[in-house]
Design a protein around this motif. Structure first.
Motif, PDB file in Angstrom:
ATOM      1  N   MET A   1       0.821  -1.202   0.000  1.00 50.39           N
ATOM      2  CA  MET A   1       0.000   0.000   0.000  1.00 50.39           C
ATOM      3  C   MET A   1       0.859   1.258   0.000  1.00 50.39           C
ATOM      4  N   GLN A   2       1.928   1.250   0.808  1.00 56.42           N
ATOM      5  CA  GLN A   2       2.798   2.428   0.865  1.00 56.42           C
ATOM      6  C   GLN A   2       3.512   2.648  -0.463  1.00 56.42           C
TER       7      GLN A   2
ATOM      8  N   MET B   1       3.076   5.853  -3.160  1.00 53.90           N
ATOM      9  CA  MET B   1       4.146   6.595  -3.820  1.00 53.90           C
ATOM     10  C   MET B   1       3.900   6.672  -5.330  1.00 53.90           C
TER      11      MET B   1
ATOM     12  N   GLN C   1      13.085   9.450  -4.633  1.00 57.18           N
ATOM     13  CA  GLN C   1      12.187   9.992  -3.607  1.00 57.18           C
ATOM     14  C   GLN C   1      11.628   8.868  -2.750  1.00 57.18           C
TER      15      GLN C   1
ATOM     16  N   ARG D   1      12.507   8.975   1.169  1.00 57.74           N
ATOM     17  CA  ARG D   1      11.378   9.366   2.003  1.00 57.74           C
ATOM     18  C   ARG D   1      10.643   8.192   2.606  1.00 57.74           C
ATOM     19  N   LEU D   2      10.731   7.020   1.964  1.00 57.32           N
ATOM     20  CA  LEU D   2       9.973   5.875   2.493  1.00 57.32           C
ATOM     21  C   LEU D   2      10.878   4.730   2.944  1.00 57.32           C
TER      22      LEU D   2
ATOM     23  N   PRO E   1      13.825   5.655   5.858  1.00 54.60           N
ATOM     24  CA  PRO E   1      13.285   5.846   7.207  1.00 54.60           C
ATOM     25  C   PRO E   1      12.627   4.586   7.760  1.00 54.60           C
ATOM     26  N   SER E   2      11.945   3.816   6.899  1.00 57.34           N
ATOM     27  CA  SER E   2      11.301   2.583   7.373  1.00 57.34           C
ATOM     28  C   SER E   2      12.317   1.592   7.902  1.00 57.34           C
TER      29      SER E   2
ATOM     30  N   LYS F   1      13.861  11.403  17.834  1.00 59.48           N
ATOM     31  CA  LYS F   1      13.829  12.572  16.977  1.00 59.48           C
ATOM     32  C   LYS F   1      12.906  12.336  15.785  1.00 59.48           C
ATOM     33  N   MET F   2      12.851  11.058  15.330  1.00 56.73           N
ATOM     34  CA  MET F   2      11.973  10.730  14.213  1.00 56.73           C
ATOM     35  C   MET F   2      10.528  10.539  14.659  1.00 56.73           C
ATOM     36  N   GLY F   3      10.279  10.592  15.988  1.00 57.64           N
ATOM     37  CA  GLY F   3       8.916  10.413  16.477  1.00 57.64           C
ATOM     38  C   GLY F   3       8.463   8.971  16.461  1.00 57.64           C
ATOM     39  N   MET F   4       9.436   8.038  16.403  1.00 63.34           N
ATOM     40  CA  MET F   4       9.042   6.629  16.288  1.00 63.34           C
ATOM     41  C   MET F   4       8.994   5.910  17.628  1.00 63.34           C
TER      42      MET F   4
END
Lengths: 260, 291
Positions: free
Chosen positions: B186-187, B191, B200, B204-205, B208-209, B286-289
């Motif tokens: 789905m992700q 995109m 990108q 961006r995906l 970070p994942s 910092k990444m909010g994870m």
């Protein structure tokens, strides 16, 4: 509502080759969607409603027939970013704030920083999530996350909004609320919306046009033009007119099942 | 505080077992010595002897602690922290090879993972070799790496770092391949609907994942890297480093020296892994994870 055709499918077929033989996900589907329409696709699982929506989005490729979006092929339309797509799950990036998630497609499409900020503020207001820009997704409820994902699909200038069971994972009460909000948003933005659902009341409540589909092979059994007014309070669902349309949808679904 | 009690319990148990084992293992020597000198040992004398021999089979904890102090704190106090007899000097030698190997291994591992994820040919061909590389005992390969590199004029830090790299790239490859593939269909479709370029999509995906996977791998890689550096010092007659201390200790039966080098290596590994844990917490926060 004008009569400009936005999405047009002609003899559209899609066959998946699997180990158990070919699966006809879509067979000879014809449909025109006009500008400003709210079209719902309803049917049991396996009827190809999601596949049809994915064909419009160029996420699946038809094996026969043709589909045009804004007068060009689905692929060109996707590359021109003609639509926003909302999936069943919000799919927000956990490492980005709500604002950061909304700016994600904007960054990809190369909008300026200032423009991004303006758009984030505007769409958050549209989905009534003002003040949540700096929050992370896990700090929001499921319904709010889905609203944020709708905001993300609205952030760039696409006239078409494709929604694949966006409220399917939410409970009834939240769903009612979001349906009401979605209608308001549609009235304000005048987008063309394609909406996949398996809830009859949801389809009837939201749509100007209801497309009833049936499985094996996936095809359209009925297309119902809604006679309900554009202004729809939640209790319109108790009027005879509403029930009549719902009844016709149910009949269409049943007729589809008589084949197997 | 609640987490300290179980830790102390385990540490206490280890000490009890350790002291007990020291008595059991060192008793034959003590008795033998007593017999030669024609003295009769009482139980307390026997225990005292087993805990204070010069070359015990198993040194008691306080002997190891004393040795570590003698070769670290005392050296520092004398201003000879980096003398050849200081454990700090030897730890530094091993640490520098470990860090260089770790950085090279991590970089190499990430590059391989990107290749495997983005290139079908690499996916089919490289992974079996990566796995095969880890089935070869490193002790067998290490001397050859050092000899070959020496022959082409590379010696000192780099050969040891290469062995560290050899051990540490593996967990990084495995973790990063999994991490870069962790975004679901789905992700990726999402995109596509935005017509994102693969660059990108990567920045961006996918990247970070993969962060939680990367950090889990880095912890394993760091420990493996230290093992690699020590192993790199063992078969080569190295004169400096924790591995050299282990080897020298075993040549001369200096069990206390061996154990102090072992403990030092363990402490070093724990500190390095804890450091990565700290960076992980800071990064993910910092990444909010992490919440």
């Amino acid at each position: 509502m004008t009569n400009t055709t936005v999405i047009s499918a002609k003899n559209l077929s899609l066959t998946f080759e699997t180990n158990d033989g070919p699966v006809h996900a879509l067979k000879d589907v014809d449909l025109d969607i006009h500008k400003g329409d709210f079209v719902s696709f309803i049917g049991p699982s396996g009827c190809g409603k999601t596949t049809f929506l994915r064909c419009m989005a160029d996420l699946e490729h038809p094996t026969a027939g043709s589909i045009t979006v804004n007068g060009v092929s689905a692929e060109e339309a996707r590359k021109a970013r003609a639509y926003g797509y909302v999936f069943q799950h919000a799919g927000l990036y956990p490492w980005r704030t709500i604002g950061g998630n909304i700016s994600l497609p904007l960054e990809i499409m190369g909008y300026s920083k200032q423009d991004q900020q303006d758009r984030i503020a505007r769409v958050l207001e549209l989905v009534e999530l003002e003040g949540f820009e700096k929050k992370f997704p896990w700090q929001l409820s499921g319904g709010m996350q889905q609203r944020a994902s709708i905001a993300r699909a609205l952030a760039f200038d696409a006239d078409i909004l494709l929604m694949d069971e966006p409220f399917g994972a939410l409970d009834e009460i939240v769903r009612d609320h979001l349906n009401e909000q979605l209608l308001k948003l549609w009235a304000r933005t005048n987008k063309t919306i394609g909406f996949v659902t398996h809830s009859i009341p949801e389809a009837v409540y939201l749509s100007t046009k209801i497309v009833v589909m049936s499985p094996r092979p996936g095809r359209i059994t009925d297309v119902i033009e809604s006679t309900l007014p554009k202004e729809r309070p939640l209790d319109i669902r108790d009027t005879p007119e509403f029930l009549e349309i719902a009844h016709r949808v149910r009949d269409g679904l049943r007729a589809g099942h008589a084949y197997d | 505080m609640r987490s300290l009690l179980p830790i102390f319990t385990v540490v206490a148990a280890i000490f009890v077992i350790w002291y007990g084992a020291a008595v059991a293992l060192n008793t034959p020597w003590a008795k033998d010595q007593a017999k030669r000198n024609n003295v009769e040992l009482s139980f307390t004398e026997l225990v005292a002897d087993t805990w204070s021999q010069k070359k015990p089979k198993l040194p008691a904890p306080h002997q190891v602690v004393a040795e570590i102090w003698k070769t670290t704190g005392e050296m520092v106090a004398k201003g000879r922290a980096f003398s050849k007899r200081s454990l700090i000097y030897h730890s530094w030698i091993t640490l520098s090879a470990t860090m260089l190997g770790f950085v090279m291994g991590t970089g190499f591992g990430i590059l391989l993972a990107i290749g495997i994820v983005y290139n079908r040919v690499m996916d089919m061909s490289v992974m079996p070799w990566v796995i095969a590389s880890q089935t070869i005992p490193i002790l067998a390969v290490a001397p050859m790496i050092i000899v070959v590199l020496n022959a082409v004029g590379i010696s000192g830090l780099l050969p040891k770092a290469m062995i560290s790299m050899y051990l540490s790239f593996f967990p990084v490859v495995v973790g990063m391949v999994k991490g870069l593939r962790s975004p679901d269909q789905m992700q990726l479709d999402q995109m596509r609907t935005w017509n994102a370029t693969s660059g990108q999509e990567f920045w961006r995906l996918r990247l970070p994942s993969s962060m939680p996977f990367l950090f889990a791998s880095l912890k394993v890689a760091m420990a493996a890297s230290l093992v690699g550096a020590i192993v790199g010092e063992l078969p080569t007659g190295a004169v400096a480093g924790l591995g050299a201390r282990l080897l020298a200790g075993s040549y001369y039966g200096q069990t206390i020296q061996i154990w102090s080098a072992l403990i030092m290596a363990a402490a070093l590994a724990a500190a390095l892994v804890a450091l990565i844990g700290l960076i992980q917490r800071m990064t993910l926060k910092k990444m909010g994870m992490v919440q």
